[in-house]
Design a protein around this motif. Structure first.
Motif, PDB file in Angstrom:
ATOM      1  N   VAL A 103       0.870  -1.188   0.000  1.00 14.03           N
ATOM      2  CA  VAL A 103       0.000   0.000   0.000  1.00 14.03           C
ATOM      3  C   VAL A 103       0.903   1.233   0.000  1.00 14.03           C
ATOM      4  O   VAL A 103       1.672   1.438   0.953  1.00 14.03           O
ATOM      5  CB  VAL A 103      -0.924   0.024   1.238  1.00 14.03           C
ATOM      6  CG1 VAL A 103      -1.761   1.295   1.259  1.00 14.03           C
ATOM      7  CG2 VAL A 103      -1.791  -1.219   1.260  1.00 14.03           C
ATOM      8  N   PRO A 104       0.854   2.045  -1.069  1.00 18.97           N
ATOM      9  CA  PRO A 104       1.841   3.120  -1.213  1.00 18.97           C
ATOM     10  C   PRO A 104       1.932   4.051  -0.001  1.00 18.97           C
ATOM     11  O   PRO A 104       3.038   4.345   0.470  1.00 18.97           O
ATOM     12  CB  PRO A 104       1.369   3.876  -2.459  1.00 18.97           C
ATOM     13  CG  PRO A 104       0.646   2.853  -3.253  1.00 18.97           C
ATOM     14  CD  PRO A 104      -0.030   1.957  -2.251  1.00 18.97           C
ATOM     15  N   MET A 105       0.778   4.494   0.517  1.00 18.56           N
ATOM     16  CA  MET A 105       0.824   5.456   1.617  1.00 18.56           C
ATOM     17  C   MET A 105       1.474   4.853   2.862  1.00 18.56           C
ATOM     18  O   MET A 105       2.254   5.513   3.546  1.00 18.56           O
ATOM     19  CB  MET A 105      -0.593   5.946   1.925  1.00 18.56           C
ATOM     20  CG  MET A 105      -0.679   7.042   2.966  1.00 18.56           C
ATOM     21  SD  MET A 105       0.348   8.500   2.625  1.00 18.56           S
ATOM     22  CE  MET A 105      -0.649   9.325   1.379  1.00 18.56           C
ATOM     23  N   MET A 106       1.196   3.580   3.107  1.00 20.49           N
ATOM     24  CA  MET A 106       1.782   2.924   4.271  1.00 20.49           C
ATOM     25  C   MET A 106       3.282   2.715   4.056  1.00 20.49           C
ATOM     26  O   MET A 106       4.108   2.972   4.951  1.00 20.49           O
ATOM     27  CB  MET A 106       1.072   1.576   4.497  1.00 20.49           C
ATOM     28  CG  MET A 106       1.410   0.929   5.819  1.00 20.49           C
ATOM     29  SD  MET A 106       0.988   1.994   7.226  1.00 20.49           S
ATOM     30  CE  MET A 106       2.331   1.612   8.356  1.00 20.49           C
ATOM     31  N   ALA A 107       3.641   2.265   2.842  1.00 18.15           N
ATOM     32  CA  ALA A 107       5.063   2.075   2.520  1.00 18.15           C
ATOM     33  C   ALA A 107       5.809   3.402   2.620  1.00 18.15           C
ATOM     34  O   ALA A 107       6.955   3.453   3.100  1.00 18.15           O
ATOM     35  CB  ALA A 107       5.204   1.489   1.120  1.00 18.15           C
ATOM     36  N   ALA A 108       5.158   4.471   2.208  1.00 20.87           N
ATOM     37  CA  ALA A 108       5.790   5.793   2.260  1.00 20.87           C
ATOM     38  C   ALA A 108       6.080   6.193   3.702  1.00 20.87           C
ATOM     39  O   ALA A 108       7.182   6.667   4.024  1.00 20.87           O
ATOM     40  CB  ALA A 108       4.880   6.826   1.592  1.00 20.87           C
ATOM     41  N   ARG A 109       5.108   5.980   4.580  1.00 24.04           N
ATOM     42  CA  ARG A 109       5.302   6.345   5.990  1.00 24.04           C
ATOM     43  C   ARG A 109       6.402   5.500   6.624  1.00 24.04           C
ATOM     44  O   ARG A 109       7.208   5.990   7.421  1.00 24.04           O
ATOM     45  CB  ARG A 109       3.985   6.186   6.757  1.00 24.04           C
ATOM     46  CG  ARG A 109       2.894   7.127   6.256  1.00 24.04           C
ATOM     47  CD  ARG A 109       1.556   6.867   6.946  1.00 24.04           C
ATOM     48  NE  ARG A 109       1.531   7.453   8.265  1.00 24.04           N
ATOM     49  CZ  ARG A 109       0.952   8.616   8.561  1.00 24.04           C
ATOM     50  NH1 ARG A 109       0.365   9.317   7.622  1.00 24.04           N
ATOM     51  NH2 ARG A 109       0.973   9.083   9.792  1.00 24.04           N
ATOM     52  N   MET A 110       6.438   4.229   6.237  1.00 26.10           N
ATOM     53  CA  MET A 110       7.509   3.360   6.746  1.00 26.10           C
ATOM     54  C   MET A 110       8.878   3.854   6.258  1.00 26.10           C
ATOM     55  O   MET A 110       9.863   3.824   7.004  1.00 26.10           O
ATOM     56  CB  MET A 110       7.270   1.917   6.282  1.00 26.10           C
ATOM     57  CG  MET A 110       6.057   1.260   6.934  1.00 26.10           C
ATOM     58  SD  MET A 110       5.543  -0.270   6.093  1.00 26.10           S
ATOM     59  CE  MET A 110       6.823  -1.394   6.634  1.00 26.10           C
TER      60      MET A 110
END
Lengths: 394, 394
Positions: free
Chosen positions: B318-325
């Motif tokens: 999930v892009p938004m989750m990967a981005a936050r990570m």
């Protein structure tokens, strides 16, 4: 990381429609130009006319018909033209063969007291050389930003690499639009050539080369993403741009400097091309996965796994399994690009010459001692044999 | 990809113990050399003595004590020394500040009819310049292989970037051993500077820059792997070598050419350093994750996710989750390098000047219009505010 020198001052003019800069660039060197080009594709696609229009107030001498494997006779002819016309600079318009020929012409012209082939046979040329400017039309060899050239002598059956610092092109024009007319087969072959340059430097035993390997992985991702796009849509500017710039950076020193070793697939492919005259990039694509599988062992599996992870996104954590998956990905990728992935498909039907070819591959290179995994004659024969049939690595 | 020119002919002499090449290199330019260096660390670690020994038959004039933010008065003093002594070339021994100072000296000396600061204020310098040779002692700015310099004028409270093609160093000696004595704090700050150069070019709106992004990702992996090793073992040659070569390639054009846009964190950090005189790389490390989190949105989340995947191995889809990570990884990485990750930890205790600083950051850059995500004054204030306390992004 080993010590190295990186000194690659080619002035790269990358992008759309910059031929207006050509006349000012050449004027710095003089008004008499040897124009070197190949089989005439630049006449078909209009580039030839555009170049001549830009150079209307120059004196242009032409060396046309440079072969895919440029011959020493053509080089000698070019050097003679330079002498007769007091040429000031060489403009190479074409792919790696044309640029390689221009470099050899510059060296041979710079050595008037020697026989042309004797100049090539020295391998390292440090004498004077005419300035070279290039207009690249094929993303493949990287010759537009390096010092090397490969010249063929069919009389002696030799194909030799040579180079020198004065042979580095002064200025190279890289307009991706000039590769729009490159056909599918040559686009795929050129991309396989780029990948092979990256592989040859990447699978290497010099420790701690994270910079070089990281750059290589980025360029590999670039090629494997953009080659299929260019195959589907030959006029996709962005795909052609990424392939073109990747080809230049794959062999200008960035991915190989600081490493030792010897190139394996190029040594083996050299003999395929020499014996059967197949397209260099196609031969490399066929050999590469067989070579990878042949040399894979417990010790080097982590490097293949790293390649799989950073280029193909393979998340498998067991190194040997990840390595095999990466090799399969490599094979499948070349196949998906439309490359005939067995030797019989390119007309090599029998294996009777493999022993002789393998002996030459070992004799004329350092693969038996310096390669990532040293290769003896019997190894090379096995890799040629495995290239006769479809393979699966999982 | 945008059109670009790449013409970076610095002759890089990378590796161990190559100072024997220094005298031959300088002899090409002449025998009278301005030796530029900083606060004396090269005297402590022996490099100064080794350089002077190599240059025993040269006439050496010294410009010592170059400041971490080199001042125009020091530049003017160097230019005066060049004029008085008819200097043939400048040898800069140090990090980015020393090399930047050498470039400015070359430009000011090349402009005898102008006031020193007037030369810097032009920003683009295309006049004559003394040849510059460098011996790098800090992996950070990339000045050893580019045309730029940053010079400070405390009388006018200005810190300006300037540059020009004749200011590109002719030869740079990169011996990783010369960074062994760099302390932990400066090693971490230098590495943060390298990462920031990569981030500034990477998070960018020019489409289809796979080559540049792939190279950036490879260099980011190199830095995040090797900085912790160098912090633990300052004399680890391989770690120092990879950091050094990465620093040079991060800002020589490879990762930024073909892209437009404006740099965000550098514009904001500029004001932190100007108001509070904190270490540049430390300011960048503090601001970067806050900036990433502030600008993250649905549209650009895939780019942050790509960064996470290719630099940190994040497999979240999930892009938004990967981005936050990925942002959290960035924050944690800087913290693990021992970087104080809040402004109070570097002595900035109150937020009373943030509005004024933000106004200047916006006024003196193009971040309000050209940045990856355009930043107005209120955005910059929020990023400064978020830098006051510990953050978590998951």
């Amino acid at each position: 990381m080993n010590n190295f020198t990186f000194n690659v001052g080619t002035d790269i003019r990358f992008g759309k429609d910059r031929l207006g800069e050509l006349a000012p660039v050449l004027t710095d060197f003089g008004k008499t130009i040897l124009l070197v080009y190949g089989g005439g594709s630049i006449k078909k696609n209009g580039l030839y006319d555009r170049v001549l229009k830009e150079l209307s107030d120059f004196h242009i001498i032409e060396l046309a018909g440079v072969e895919p494997n440029p011959r020493i006779e053509t080089v000698a002819k070019g050097a003679k033209l330079c002498a007769e016309n007091k040429v000031d600079a060489i403009l190479a318009v074409g792919g790696g063969s044309t640029i390689d020929c221009a470099k050899a012409v510059a060296a041979v012209y710079g050595s008037p007291k020697e026989e042309p082939w004797a100049v090539i046979e020295k391998r390292n040329y440090d004498g004077p050389a005419l300035p070279i400017v290039t207009i690249l039309t094929l993303a493949a060899t990287g010759s537009e930003m390096n010092r090397g050239a490969v010249i063929t002598n069919w009389q002696t059956n030799q194909k030799l690499g040579m180079g020198g610092k004065n042979l580095l092109p002064k200025v190279s024009f890289l307009d991706p639009q000039n590769t729009y007319s490159v056909g599918k087969y040559q686009t795929a072959a050129g991309s396989a050539d780029i990948m092979s340059h990256l592989f040859e430097n990447y699978f290497n035993n010099t420790p701690a080369t994270d910079v070089q390997d990281g750059i290589s992985e980025g360029l590999m991702r670039t090629v494997t993403k953009n080659c299929p796009i260019a195959l589907k849509t030959p006029t996709d500017y962005d795909a052609r741009a990424n392939l073109m710039w990747a080809s230049t950076l794959a062999l200008n020193g960035l991915t190989g400097n600081g490493k030792g070793g010897a190139w394996s697939c190029h040594a083996m492919e050299h003999e395929l091309s020499a014996f059967y005259d197949i397209t260099h990039g196609i031969g490399l694509a066929i050999l590469t996965p067989r070579w990878m599988h042949h040399v894979l062992n417990e010790e080097n599996a982590p490097k293949f796994a790293q390649y799989g992870r950073n280029v193909w996104g393979i998340t498998e954590t067991v190194p040997m399994m990840a390595a095999r998956m990466a090799i399969q990905k490599t094979y499948d990728y070349f196949k998906a690009c439309g490359i005939p992935m067995t030797l019989p498909e390119v007309g090599i039907e029998d294996d009777s010459k493999f022993e002789e070819m393998a002996k030459q591959a070992v004799a004329y290179s350092a693969i038996a001692t310096d390669a990532f995994v040293p290769l003896q004659v019997e190894d090379v024969v096995k890799i040629y044999q495995a290239s006769m049939t479809e393979q699966s690595y999982l």
